[in-house]
Enzyme design. Structure first.
Site: not given
Length: 493
Positions: A117, A251, A342
């Site tokens: 990512p 995360c 999120e």
């Protein structure tokens, strides 16, 4: 025509990378544990040496996060991961029980496809390279295009470290022409045995839909509960440290705070004292429209940005220069409640509940909406509260009295150090573990016979009358003792 040419070039590159990785993995499979460990250590050492340079490149490429925090992540993903896995037995026979006649042999899966990512590009490359090689595998990376330069440089460092350890540098490689077609070709390639997917939900879903075995992770959206027995200043400090670390790009970072209603005023005052800015109603609506796109997904412009940048983008004029986190009071969950999503930036929702039971229900609602199976954190001195939430909250990681971002990845806790955090079945993931070398292995069991068929038949109860009779003599059972134990358990429940 040029676009088609680029796609074809990227697909051909994937085929060549996988073929080279396959050959390198075959060579690795002939090495013993000490040789494999030497390669992993060489990568870890190279990660530490290049931590700052690669952190700067990652921040320059993506605009995400804080360079000094990315240095910490690079060191964590290289040396931190190595220190945790260095003594693991992952090559050849790893367990043996002669009494039971069982032997367990570790078998590498082969070539792994690793998706990287943009939020943690260089650190993820180090981490995935180490756990792949430790388990006897090769890995081919599909990089996020926005972080291509930093990822390619990281892979270059890793390949040099592998060569210095006397192994084939093609154990780790990376697509240099990143296209959707290249990633799809990699995930569907017949010689790719497993996909290790870290990235957006669409990419993870594509990995699971590819037909190739995959380990993917869902979104994090972890709430943090400030329970009434917590050390409030310390709890808030930990949350603020976590939420501001690399501007919230991990995360497992806290996405909302929740407390009992009678604590709300004290929590807000302490958060403001430590640099939180609580939005008024107009500002809350204004930022809420900005952080989510029309389709309900997160606006990528807020990811990994500072409070100052987010305030400027959302035209929030009254946010102080020294504000560390933006906080918005929220009452609902789901569409129309943007702070329940999120955010991957220094933005938090603020919830209250009537008591711990109500708080737990709200935490579950938030996670089932987004973040199921990922991470939940709480700050408390009451272990009974920990037990209550641990039995009910749909999260694979329950963080207690620690910054959630750093605790979840195993930096401030003793969890497996990892940047791929499994969410279990509830989160659509193949594992609920922090992914390490042991999740990248198959196991071959050697089992020696210990019983004959006659021995098994001798254990079958008498079924002569059509009803099988238990072999246990009921006269030998102490009923009073059983009743006493049951009552004791009910009293302790």
């Amino acid at each position: 025509m040029k676009l088609i040419d680029k796609d074809l070039m990227s697909m051909q590159e994937v085929r060549e990378l996988v073929e080279s990785a396959k050959e390198a993995q075959r060579e690795l499979a002939r090495m013993d544990q000490a040789q494999v460990d030497r390669i992993v250590k060489s990568i870890a050492d190279a990660g530490v040496r290049n931590a700052k340079r690669l952190a700067q490149m990652a921040q320059e490429d993506t605009g995400f996060g804080v360079v000094s925090d990315k240095v910490v992540k690079n060191v964590f993903a290289s040396r931190g991961v190595y220190e945790h896995i260095k003594d693991m037995k992952t090559i050849g026979e790893i367990e043996r029980d002669d009494e039971k006649g069982l032997r367990k042999i570790a078998v590498p899966v082969g070539v792994i496809a690793g998706l990287i990512p943009s939020t943690n590009p260089t650190s993820t490359a180090f981490y995935k390279s180490e756990i792949a090689i430790k388990s006897g595998n090769a890995i081919v990376f599909s990089p996020h295009p926005t972080a291509l330069r930093a990822i390619m440089e990281t892979v270059k460092v890793i390949r040099q470290a592998i060569a210095e350890a006397g192994a084939n540098e093609n154990l780790v490689s990376c697509i240099s022409i990143p296209t959707m077609e290249a990633t799809s070709t990699l995930m569907h390639h017949r010689d790719v045995a497993l996909i290790l997917a870290t990235g957006g939900s669409a990419m993870v879903k594509a990995a699971y839909s590819s037909g190739t075995p995959a380990i993917g992770v869902g979104p994090g959206n972890g709430p943090a509960y400030l329970e009434k027995t917590c050390d409030l200043p310390l709890a808030v400090k930990r949350i603020m440290d976590s939420e501001t670390f690399d501007n919230g790009t991990i995360c497992a970072s806290e996405q909302s705070i929740i407390c009992d209603e009678d604590m709300a005023e004290a929590v807000q005052k302490e958060m403001e004292r430590q640099g939180a800015y609580f939005l008024d109603e107009q500002e809350r609506e204004q930022l809420g429209r900005f952080i989510l796109r029309a389709n309900g997904t997160m606006n990528p412009e807020i990811v990994g940005k500072s409070v100052k940048t987010i305030a400027a983008l959302a035209h929030l004029d009254r946010v102080p220069e020294d504000a560390r986190v933006l906080v918005a009071k929220e009452t609902g969950v789901g569409r129309g409640h943007p702070y329940s999503n999120e955010k991957l930036g220094p933005i938090m929702g603020f919830y209250t509940g009537t008591d711990y039971v109500d708080v737990c229900e709200k935490v579950c609602t938030i996670l089932y909406y987004e973040g199921a199976g990922h991470t939940f954190s709480m700050h408390t001195k009451d272990d009974k509260m920990v037990d209550y939430f641990a039995k009910r909250v749909p999260a694979s990681r329950i963080m207690v009295n620690t910054p959630s971002a750093l605790g979840g990845i195993g930096a401030t806790t003793n969890l497996q150090p990892a940047l791929t955090l499994g969410c279990g079945a509830v989160g659509g993931s193949a594992t609920s573990e922090n992914v390490g070398p042991l999740q990248l292995l198959n196991y071959r069991y050697v089992a020696y016979g210990k019983r004959e068929l006659e021995d098994i038949k001798a254990q079958i109860p008498d079924c002569e009358d059509g009803i099988c009779k238990p072999t246990t003599n009921l006269d030998d059972i102490d009923v009073d003792e059983i009743v006493k134990n049951v009552i004791a358990k009910l009293r302790n429940y």
